[in-house]
Design a protein around this motif. Structure first.
Motif, short mmCIF file in Angstrom:
data_model
loop_
_atom_site.label_atom_id
_atom_site.label_comp_id
_atom_site.label_asym_id
_atom_site.label_seq_id
_atom_site.Cartn_x
_atom_site.Cartn_y
_atom_site.Cartn_z
N VAL A 8 0.84 -1.19 0.00
CA VAL A 8 0.00 0.00 0.00
C VAL A 8 0.88 1.24 0.00
O VAL A 8 0.61 2.21 -0.70
N GLU A 11 2.05 1.78 -3.36
CA GLU A 11 0.98 2.35 -4.19
C GLU A 11 0.93 3.86 -4.04
O GLU A 11 0.77 4.59 -5.00
N PHE A 17 -0.87 -0.95 -7.40
CA PHE A 17 -0.83 -1.72 -6.17
C PHE A 17 0.45 -2.55 -6.07
O PHE A 17 1.08 -2.63 -5.02
N ASP A 108 -21.87 -5.88 -11.29
CA ASP A 108 -20.97 -6.59 -10.36
C ASP A 108 -19.76 -7.14 -11.11
O ASP A 108 -18.61 -7.02 -10.65
N VAL A 110 -18.50 -6.25 -14.00
CA VAL A 110 -17.62 -5.17 -14.49
C VAL A 110 -16.77 -4.64 -13.33
O VAL A 110 -15.57 -4.42 -13.48
N ALA A 111 -17.40 -4.49 -12.16
CA ALA A 111 -16.65 -4.02 -10.98
C ALA A 111 -15.54 -5.00 -10.64
O ALA A 111 -14.40 -4.60 -10.35
N HIS A 112 -15.84 -6.31 -10.69
CA HIS A 112 -14.80 -7.32 -10.41
C HIS A 112 -13.66 -7.22 -11.43
O HIS A 112 -12.49 -7.22 -11.08
N ARG A 113 -14.03 -7.14 -12.70
CA ARG A 113 -13.01 -7.07 -13.76
C ARG A 113 -12.10 -5.87 -13.55
O ARG A 113 -10.87 -5.99 -13.57
N GLU A 114 -12.71 -4.73 -13.31
CA GLU A 114 -11.91 -3.51 -13.17
C GLU A 114 -11.06 -3.54 -11.90
O GLU A 114 -9.95 -3.00 -11.87
N TRP A 115 -11.61 -4.19 -10.86
CA TRP A 115 -10.83 -4.28 -9.61
C TRP A 115 -9.59 -5.15 -9.81
O TRP A 115 -8.50 -4.80 -9.38
N LYS A 117 -8.08 -5.64 -12.60
CA LYS A 117 -7.21 -4.88 -13.50
C LYS A 117 -6.34 -3.91 -12.70
O LYS A 117 -5.14 -3.82 -12.91
N LYS A 118 -6.97 -3.22 -11.76
CA LYS A 118 -6.23 -2.26 -10.93
C LYS A 118 -5.29 -2.97 -9.97
O LYS A 118 -4.15 -2.56 -9.78
N THR A 119 -5.79 -4.05 -9.37
CA THR A 119 -5.00 -4.74 -8.35
C THR A 119 -3.79 -5.42 -8.95
O THR A 119 -2.69 -5.39 -8.39
N TYR A 175 -9.95 -11.60 -0.28
CA TYR A 175 -10.65 -10.93 -1.40
C TYR A 175 -11.35 -11.94 -2.30
O TYR A 175 -12.43 -11.67 -2.80
N ILE A 179 -15.51 -11.99 -3.14
CA ILE A 179 -16.09 -12.07 -4.49
C ILE A 179 -16.92 -13.34 -4.67
O ILE A 179 -18.02 -13.30 -5.23
#
Lengths: 239, 284
Positions: A8, A11, A17, A108, A110-115, A117-119, A175, A179
């Motif tokens: 963190v 980050e 991340f 949901d 899309v949120a998982h996919r983007e999360w 991607k960021k993580t 995590y 999910i």
């Protein structure tokens, strides 16, 4: 926990991340080390090992925890792409509640996919947007759409249940847990839409009350028809 | 409500069953125990001749050999915590199903009762086989001291309390799963129960909607489920979290995901908070 805190901090200073991925958390480093040593031992003992795929026509998910997260990321990309198509043009005769649930599930996923991607940041596999094959789905037909959704959700649940114990880092297990229960809620709702009361049919939950757990290899085989590029999980941890 | 499982016993068949389960969850279990399955067969033919009380001890030693050590007491504690919750859930559904005219057949509550019963059995046997001492079933007041006075006469209340149990169960397993990394097979089984509970939660929520008791409830949890100031508030505390690790889910990467800002990730609930909720229903 301190490992993740270090990340963190990374980050806050850098971009992502795991931007500083050369500073692998210690446990994870030893995890990789352990896996490598284990493989060497298996080879040395002459057991049959799956031949590692090196051809360029497949997409290597990688190894260790990041490999497992990329496996989840690939599945979330698949689900998000599927529901995006479903919600762009709903099937004939859709009811209000079906529309509401399918829109929610799309969001949901899309949120998982983007999360992911960021993580995963620098460790992520490519964006698979143009890599999906939905030729087996008739998007204007309720039965075809819901049957596909049921299959994807049930497989998704079993994929997370099987992948959780393969993760080394506690935080990632946590995590995955956050999910998977949402995926199970989707699975039950889709099944209830198809046949009310079938939220946990015998093909999904066994007589012992246990939801299924599948290995990455099983899941990759079962979902292969949706991927134009072959997903290669040969380097993923198996225990 | 009186206990339903006072005579649950671990017998040789149950032991065989648990080994079968572990083998299903862990294909290498037999190899861990011994390179050859013959040893397991020997064990079972041998155990047939043992007095029953000696069997758990013998099995405990198999676990010890399989995992190189005894199952840590932390793991046994988690399993007993889970067993406490499963007894509670099972007794609740069984009591509801026994009230004539309360439960509607089409909602298939019996399937949930069957799962909870199977979970009790599975956890009880796993704890016993691992050399632990399974907790016994409690006595319950499902009105929670009058908070839910019509729980077994009003189907609306029954389903709402059921939803509370299921969503709490999901949060409880979620919080414990990552603490089971010293026993990966048990972690996997816990995750398999966890997602089954999530299916139940989804269905009960849907059932409330189908029965017309709540016209907006969804199979997933949005925000804190509109529970501020209600008896259900503690169950959903923290579910409104809309940031995962450090990433805000709202508008993540510029995507408008609506309610998914909170519904896309379920949140764990620590053991103490779960026990505070469960204790409202468990008689001392």
């Amino acid at each position: 926990m301190e490992n993740i805190n270090n990340s963190v901090v990374a980050e806050k200073h850098g971009e992502g991340f795991f931007a500083e991925n050369k500073h692998l958390p210690r446990r994870q480093f030893f995890g990789y080390f352990g896996a490598a040593a284990g493989l060497a031992a298996v080879v040395a003992s002459g057991c049959k090992v799956r031949k590692i795929q090196t051809d360029t026509n497949s997409l290597d998910l990688g190894k260790g925890d990041f490999g497992i997260l990329n496996y989840a990321y690939a599945l979330e990309q698949l689900e998000a792409a599927f529901y995006t198509k479903v919600t762009e043009s709903f099937y004939t005769g859709i009811t209000a509640i079906e529309k509401e649930f399918l829109m929610d599930i799309k969001n949901d996923e899309v949120a998982h996919r983007e999360w992911f991607k960021k993580t995963l940041f620098l460790n992520k596999i490519q964006d698979l947007k143009y890599e999906f094959d939905f030729s087996s789905v008739n998007f204007s037909n309720r039965n075809s759409v819901l049957k596909t959704a049921k299959m994807m959700e049930d497989i998704g649940v079993s994929a997370y249940n099987g992948a959780g114990p393969l993760l080394k880092l506690d935080t990632f297990v946590r995590y995955a847990g956050k999910i998977v229960s949402v995926e199970a809620r989707h699975a039950a709702a889709i099944r209830d839409l198809i046949s009310y009361g079938d939220f946990a049919g015998a093909d999904a939950v066994d007589a012992k009350g246990l939801d299924l757990a599948r290995t990455p290899m099983e899941v990759i085989d079962m979902t292969a028809k949706f991927f134009k590029t072959r997903i290669n999980g040969a380097n993923l941890p198996t225990s | 409500m009186a206990p339903i499982f006072p005579l649950l016993k671990t017998n040789a068949m149950n032991l065989y069953h648990i080994i079968t389960e572990i083998e299903k969850a862990d294909e290498e279990f037999a190899d861990r125990v011994s390179p050859r399955r013959k040893v397991m067969k020997d064990f079972f033919s041998f155990s047939g001749k043992l007095v029953l009380s000696a069997v758990p001890l013998a099995l405990g030693s198999i676990f010890s050999k399989a995992y190189g050590q005894t199952v840590p007491s932390k793991v046994i504690d988690i399993l007993n915590f889970a067993l406490t919750l499963e007894y509670l859930e099972h007794n609740f559904y069984q009591t509801g199903l026994n009230k004539s005219g309360l439960v509607k057949n089409k909602d298939n509550i019996a399937a949930i009762r069957e799962h909870e019963r199977a979970h009790v059995k599975f956890l009880y046997e796993t704890i016993a086989a691992a050399g632990g001492r399974p907790v016994s079933e409690g006595r319950y007041d499902f009105t929670a001291g009058g908070k839910f006075a019509d729980v077994f006469t009003n189907y609306d209340t029954f389903l709402h309390v059921a939803q509370g149990f299921e969503d709490t169960g999901v949060r409880a397993y979620k919080a414990q799963a990552s603490s089971l990394d010293s026993a990966k097979d048990i972690m996997k089984a816990a995750l398999q129960i966890h997602s089954t509970e999530a299916r139940h939660a989804s269905h009960i929520r849907f059932a409330r909607r189908m029965n017309g008791y709540n016209t907006s409830v969804k199979p997933w949890i949005v925000g804190n489920d509109n529970t501020t100031g209600t008896p259900y508030e503690a169950i959903y505390k923290g579910e409104e979290d809309n940031s995962q690790v450090i990433f805000a889910i709202e508008n993540i990467n510029g995507m408008d995901v609506g309610n998914a800002a909170t519904s896309s990730f379920d949140e764990p609930l620590p053991k103490d908070d779960v026990m505070k909720i469960a204790s409202m229903f468990i008689l001392p």
